[in-house]
Design a protein around this motif. Structure first.
Motif, PDB file in Angstrom:
ATOM      1  N   LYS A 111       0.825  -1.214   0.000  1.00  0.00           N
ATOM      2  CA  LYS A 111       0.000   0.000   0.000  1.00  0.00           C
ATOM      3  C   LYS A 111       0.860   1.266   0.000  1.00  0.00           C
ATOM      4  N   TYR A 115       0.297   4.661  -2.440  1.00  0.00           N
ATOM      5  CA  TYR A 115       0.358   6.076  -2.072  1.00  0.00           C
ATOM      6  C   TYR A 115       1.237   6.848  -3.052  1.00  0.00           C
ATOM      7  N   TRP A 180      -8.130   8.366  -3.565  1.00  0.00           N
ATOM      8  CA  TRP A 180      -8.246   7.129  -2.777  1.00  0.00           C
ATOM      9  C   TRP A 180      -6.846   6.598  -2.437  1.00  0.00           C
ATOM     10  N   GLN A 183      -4.818   8.134   0.725  1.00  0.00           N
ATOM     11  CA  GLN A 183      -5.368   8.107   2.076  1.00  0.00           C
ATOM     12  C   GLN A 183      -4.249   7.873   3.093  1.00  0.00           C
ATOM     13  N   ASP A 185      -4.333   6.461   6.095  1.00  0.00           N
ATOM     14  CA  ASP A 185      -4.410   5.111   6.652  1.00  0.00           C
ATOM     15  C   ASP A 185      -4.194   4.114   5.512  1.00  0.00           C
ATOM     16  N   SER A 187      -4.763   1.050   5.233  1.00  0.00           N
ATOM     17  CA  SER A 187      -5.873   0.104   5.039  1.00  0.00           C
ATOM     18  C   SER A 187      -7.024   0.726   4.250  1.00  0.00           C
ATOM     19  N   SER A 188      -7.051   2.063   4.172  1.00  0.00           N
ATOM     20  CA  SER A 188      -8.109   2.744   3.412  1.00  0.00           C
ATOM     21  C   SER A 188      -7.773   2.868   1.929  1.00  0.00           C
ATOM     22  N   ARG A 189      -6.518   2.603   1.583  1.00  0.00           N
ATOM     23  CA  ARG A 189      -6.113   2.692   0.184  1.00  0.00           C
ATOM     24  C   ARG A 189      -6.527   1.435  -0.574  1.00  0.00           C
ATOM     25  N   PRO A 209     -13.740   9.657  -1.951  1.00  0.00           N
ATOM     26  CA  PRO A 209     -12.986   9.140  -0.805  1.00  0.00           C
ATOM     27  C   PRO A 209     -13.038  10.103   0.371  1.00  0.00           C
ATOM     28  N   PRO A 210     -12.666   9.632   1.560  1.00  0.00           N
ATOM     29  CA  PRO A 210     -12.493  10.567   2.681  1.00  0.00           C
ATOM     30  C   PRO A 210     -11.377  11.545   2.352  1.00  0.00           C
TER      31      PRO A 210
END
Length: 230
Positions: A111, A115, A180, A183, A185, A187-189, A209-210
């Protein structure tokens, strides 16, 4: 590679109305890199984590098909493993995933490449660095957050060189997928497989996305000082 590296094609003056690479080619490159990373993460017998995804390390052939290069910082791990051990940070400032710097945010894994990919695609979209170090810090705009605000308000993205509805849709998918990817975190990606799905799928099915909540370091300093003054 005949066309050299991606970085020489994507950083352009903000006043330009024409891009060096049109949106169809930018989209093709974005999707090609995503498929390449998907292969490194899932297609090989051993998972390969690159740890230095950036425009300088994307080479372009005569048809502008992207090739991921420079595996000097890469690490190998078994497919079932998700977290890798790492002594010290590795990568390039501006593309390094936050968990590589601050381990309390989560483990370092594939992940982290996601990013870096997201930050790179945002630079492709904007034709500029995500943080303009040449402007006064008090007026500095962190480009990912500027884009997120426009997505959030369902406003036009005001990006250079969009000529028609098809290109507008490509640009919006690239932006949504990238937001996305960055992110904070891990785990959110999404996985790179999911990113490919986002890029190839229907824009209407993409959820907003957040908000990515990590600003650039200099921008954070400005915000902190403003809070203290308030």
């Amino acid at each position: 590679m005949p066309n050299g590296s991606l970085e020489k094609f994507i950083y352009e003056e903000r006043s330009d109305s024409v891009r060096q690479l049109g949106w169809p080619i930018l989209y093709k490159i974005t999707l090609g890199i995503a498929r390449g990373l998907e292969y490194l993460h899932r297609g090989c017998n051993t998972r390969i984590l690159h740890f230095d995804i950036k425009p300088h390390n994307i080479l372009l052939d005569e048809d502008f098909c992207p090739k991921i290069s420079d595996f000097g910082l890469a690490k190998l791990c078994m497919k079932k493993e998700s977290i890798v051990s790492m002594l010290g940070a590795r990568g390039t400032i501006g593309y390094i995933a936050p968990e590589i710097i601050c381990r309390s945010l989560g483990g370092v894994s594939h992940k982290s490449d996601v990013y870096s990919y997201g930050m790179m695609v945002l630079e492709m979209v904007g034709g500029r660095k995500n943080v303009d170090v040449g402007v006064d810090r008090t007026s500095e705009i962190y480009f990912p957050h500027w884009l997120y605000r426009r997505i959030e308000l369902d406003e036009e993205l005001q990006l250079i060189g969009i000529m028609n509805e098809e290109e507008k849709e490509c640009a919006r998918k690239m932006v949504m997928a990238s937001l996305w990817c960055i992110q904070t975190d891990p785990s959110s990606r999404p996985s790179m497989s999911k990113v490919v799905e986002m890029l190839e799928g229907n824009l209407d099915f993409l959820q907003i996305p957040p908000k990515p909540y990590l600003y650039s370091s200099s921008r954070t300093e400005v915000i902190s000082s403003e809070v203290e003054l308030a």
